[in-house]
Design a protein around this motif. Sequence first.
Motif, short mmCIF file in Angstrom:
data_model
loop_
_atom_site.label_atom_id
_atom_site.label_comp_id
_atom_site.label_asym_id
_atom_site.label_seq_id
_atom_site.Cartn_x
_atom_site.Cartn_y
_atom_site.Cartn_z
N TYR A 27 0.86 -1.19 0.00
CA TYR A 27 0.00 0.00 0.00
C TYR A 27 0.89 1.24 0.00
CZ TYR A 27 -3.70 -3.23 1.37
OH TYR A 27 -4.58 -4.28 1.40
N VAL A 40 1.41 4.59 1.28
CA VAL A 40 0.87 5.37 2.39
C VAL A 40 1.32 6.83 2.35
CG1 VAL A 40 0.59 3.37 3.89
CG2 VAL A 40 2.75 4.64 3.92
N GLN A 63 -7.69 8.25 -0.80
CA GLN A 63 -7.37 7.15 -1.71
C GLN A 63 -6.24 6.30 -1.16
OE1 GLN A 63 -7.65 10.39 -2.61
NE2 GLN A 63 -8.40 10.61 -4.70
N CYS A 64 -6.29 5.01 -1.45
CA CYS A 64 -5.27 4.08 -0.95
C CYS A 64 -4.71 3.28 -2.12
CB CYS A 64 -5.88 3.16 0.11
SG CYS A 64 -4.65 2.38 1.18
N GLU A 117 -5.45 2.30 -8.48
CA GLU A 117 -6.30 3.05 -7.57
C GLU A 117 -7.72 2.55 -7.76
OE1 GLU A 117 -5.98 7.25 -7.51
OE2 GLU A 117 -3.81 7.23 -7.31
N PRO A 140 -2.23 -0.86 5.21
CA PRO A 140 -2.60 0.50 4.78
C PRO A 140 -2.37 1.56 5.85
CG PRO A 140 -4.56 -0.76 5.29
CD PRO A 140 -3.41 -1.72 5.39
N THR A 141 -1.49 1.28 6.80
CA THR A 141 -1.15 2.25 7.83
C THR A 141 0.34 2.20 8.09
OG1 THR A 141 -1.53 0.64 9.61
CG2 THR A 141 -3.40 2.04 8.98
N THR A 144 -1.70 9.22 2.17
CA THR A 144 -2.83 8.52 1.56
C THR A 144 -3.43 7.52 2.54
OG1 THR A 144 -1.34 6.88 0.63
CG2 THR A 144 -1.83 8.80 -0.74
N CYS A 145 -4.43 6.80 2.07
CA CYS A 145 -5.11 5.80 2.90
C CYS A 145 -5.67 6.43 4.16
CB CYS A 145 -4.17 4.65 3.28
SG CYS A 145 -3.40 3.80 1.88
N HIS A 191 -8.22 4.86 6.30
CA HIS A 191 -7.76 3.77 7.16
C HIS A 191 -7.02 4.29 8.38
CE1 HIS A 191 -8.55 0.46 4.26
NE2 HIS A 191 -8.32 1.41 3.37
N ASN A 192 -6.84 5.63 8.43
CA ASN A 192 -6.03 6.21 9.49
C ASN A 192 -6.80 7.20 10.35
OD1 ASN A 192 -2.98 5.43 9.17
ND2 ASN A 192 -3.78 5.66 7.10
#
Length: 238
Positions: free
Chosen positions: A57, A59, A78-79, A103, A178-179, A205-206, A209-210
Amino acid sequence: MSPIIFPSFLALLLVAAEVRRTAATKAQVAQPHPPIDCHYLNSQRSLALDKMLGVWYAVEVVEHFTQDVRTGHTDLPQCPVFTLTEEKRNSTQSPLIRLLWKEGDAFSVEYSLIMPEKYHKGFWRSTGTQNGSLAENSRYRQFSGTVHIMRATGDHAVLTFCSETELQVFSVLLSREPTMRQSEVRSINNMLERRGLPVTYTKSTCRAHNGVSANIATELNMAGAVFIILLLTTVVLH
């Protein structure tokens, strides 16, 4: 894909040529950092390629400007997903690496890369043309240059893309999840600075998820350009 994003994406493409001319002019006036030499970025010399393969991912993306044209930070929901695969070839040829940048279902582009130096496995060079839905856009500029593996561990990696034909150098921070801890992100950015790559503009990004709320993520998605625009041009809007 939201119909609101796509016009913004095309608008950014339309200003690409003018942006490059503006950046080149500014480079002649003010240059706080020395020019970046794509052949000497101090990338990893040893590398276990099999450990690099698989899904990653993106990030954070770090843009490296050698002239004072853009600074700041942006959070994006977006991730993007990177998938690295190796195509086996005969023993006399260097490995052929496929790098697929996606993407969601909206955009994708696939690079073909080779490892031209036997004893410098973190130095990759593009070969052939890119494929994918983004590459089919008539405005897409084919990437020709090098990809440097600045760091590669079991859970994260740093790839620096250095174009030989455009005013474009940027790094992508990759994670198996994703982190990524902010302390680790700061450490990586400091490493890039020490290796002569000024950290002038960052995109996290992502963010969905954060801890970014759904409402904020939606607003960012509507207001910002598609993250994959980095594959086409380094855009500066004033």
